[in-house]
Design a protein around this motif. Structure first.
Motif, PDB file in Angstrom:
ATOM      1  N   LEU A  67       0.752  -1.269  -0.130  1.00 14.58           N
ATOM      2  CA  LEU A  67       0.018   0.099   0.362  1.00 14.58           C
ATOM      3  C   LEU A  67       0.255   1.612  -0.152  1.00 14.58           C
ATOM      4  O   LEU A  67       0.697   2.218  -0.666  1.00 14.58           O
ATOM      5  N   GLU A  68       1.805   1.370   0.122  1.00 13.43           N
ATOM      6  CA  GLU A  68       2.511   2.410   0.777  1.00 13.43           C
ATOM      7  C   GLU A  68       3.512   2.797  -0.856  1.00 13.43           C
ATOM      8  O   GLU A  68       3.574   4.290  -1.098  1.00 13.43           O
ATOM      9  N   ALA A  69       3.918   1.115  -1.143  1.00 10.79           N
ATOM     10  CA  ALA A  69       4.766   1.894  -2.338  1.00 10.79           C
ATOM     11  C   ALA A  69       3.426   2.499  -3.894  1.00 10.79           C
ATOM     12  O   ALA A  69       2.922   2.681  -3.864  1.00 10.79           O
ATOM     13  N   GLU A  70       2.275   1.325  -3.074  1.00  9.47           N
ATOM     14  CA  GLU A  70       1.018   2.781  -4.174  1.00  9.47           C
ATOM     15  C   GLU A  70       0.077   3.731  -3.828  1.00  9.47           C
ATOM     16  O   GLU A  70       0.107   4.352  -4.936  1.00  9.47           O
ATOM     17  N   LYS A  71       0.679   3.956  -2.821  1.00  7.73           N
ATOM     18  CA  LYS A  71       0.607   5.534  -2.255  1.00  7.73           C
ATOM     19  C   LYS A  71       1.803   5.936  -2.804  1.00  7.73           C
ATOM     20  O   LYS A  71       1.482   7.031  -3.403  1.00  7.73           O
ATOM     21  N   ASN A  72       2.886   6.238  -2.889  1.00  7.43           N
ATOM     22  CA  ASN A  72       3.894   6.300  -3.452  1.00  7.43           C
ATOM     23  C   ASN A  72       3.735   6.281  -4.683  1.00  7.43           C
ATOM     24  O   ASN A  72       4.371   7.852  -5.243  1.00  7.43           O
ATOM     25  N   LYS A  73       3.239   5.589  -5.688  1.00  5.12           N
ATOM     26  CA  LYS A  73       3.299   5.536  -7.107  1.00  5.12           C
ATOM     27  C   LYS A  73       2.081   6.428  -7.383  1.00  5.12           C
ATOM     28  O   LYS A  73       2.182   7.309  -8.361  1.00  5.12           O
ATOM     29  N   LEU A  74       1.028   6.404  -6.694  1.00  3.55           N
ATOM     30  CA  LEU A  74      -0.127   7.557  -7.473  1.00  3.55           C
ATOM     31  C   LEU A  74       0.541   8.674  -6.769  1.00  3.55           C
ATOM     32  O   LEU A  74      -0.834   9.387  -7.229  1.00  3.55           O
ATOM     33  N   SER A  75       0.928   9.364  -6.454  1.00  4.89           N
ATOM     34  CA  SER A  75       1.230  10.703  -5.676  1.00  4.89           C
ATOM     35  C   SER A  75       2.363  11.111  -6.423  1.00  4.89           C
ATOM     36  O   SER A  75       2.222  12.822  -6.344  1.00  4.89           O
ATOM     37  N   ASP A  76       2.731  10.510  -7.720  1.00  2.59           N
ATOM     38  CA  ASP A  76       3.434  11.144  -8.633  1.00  2.59           C
ATOM     39  C   ASP A  76       3.251  11.270  -9.361  1.00  2.59           C
ATOM     40  O   ASP A  76       2.400  11.104 -10.598  1.00  2.59           O
TER      41      ASP A  76
END
Length: 100
Positions: A67-76
């Motif tokens: 979920l943290e990786a997905e959050k970082n991806k969606l924050s780009d």
């Protein structure tokens, strides 16, 4: 004769004492065995609970990392733009929209 009776009575009394002592030792041993057995059972149950919780923590940590990786991806901003274009069909001002 009376002295023999007294000696016999003492022997019987000693035998009875030995029998009582043996029964007391047996009962105490049984009680301690039960108590120790219950403690061992509790320890085994606690160990199983610990193993289960450790596994659950590991699974939740893996999920949290994803979920943290997905959050970082969606924050780009580039990924946000890609999602807006691909999934929502949005276009920048001045662009011509087309349907796939």
């Amino acid at each position: 004769m009376e002295q023999k009776r007294r000696e016999r009575a003492k022997r019987v009394s000693r035998r009875q004492q030995n029998i009582y002592t043996r029964w007391i030792v047996i009962i105490i041993t049984i009680v301690f065995s039960i108590v120790i057995g219950m403690q061992i059972l509790d320890l085994v149950q606690l160990h199983n609970e610990k193993v289960r919780l450790e596994k659950q923590i590991e699974e939740l940590q893996t999920k949290n990392d994803a979920l943290e990786a997905e959050k970082n991806k969606l924050s780009d901003p580039k990924n946000v733009e890609g999602v807006a274009r691909d999934e929502l069909g949005l276009v920048k001002p001045g662009e011509v929209p087309y349907v796939k």
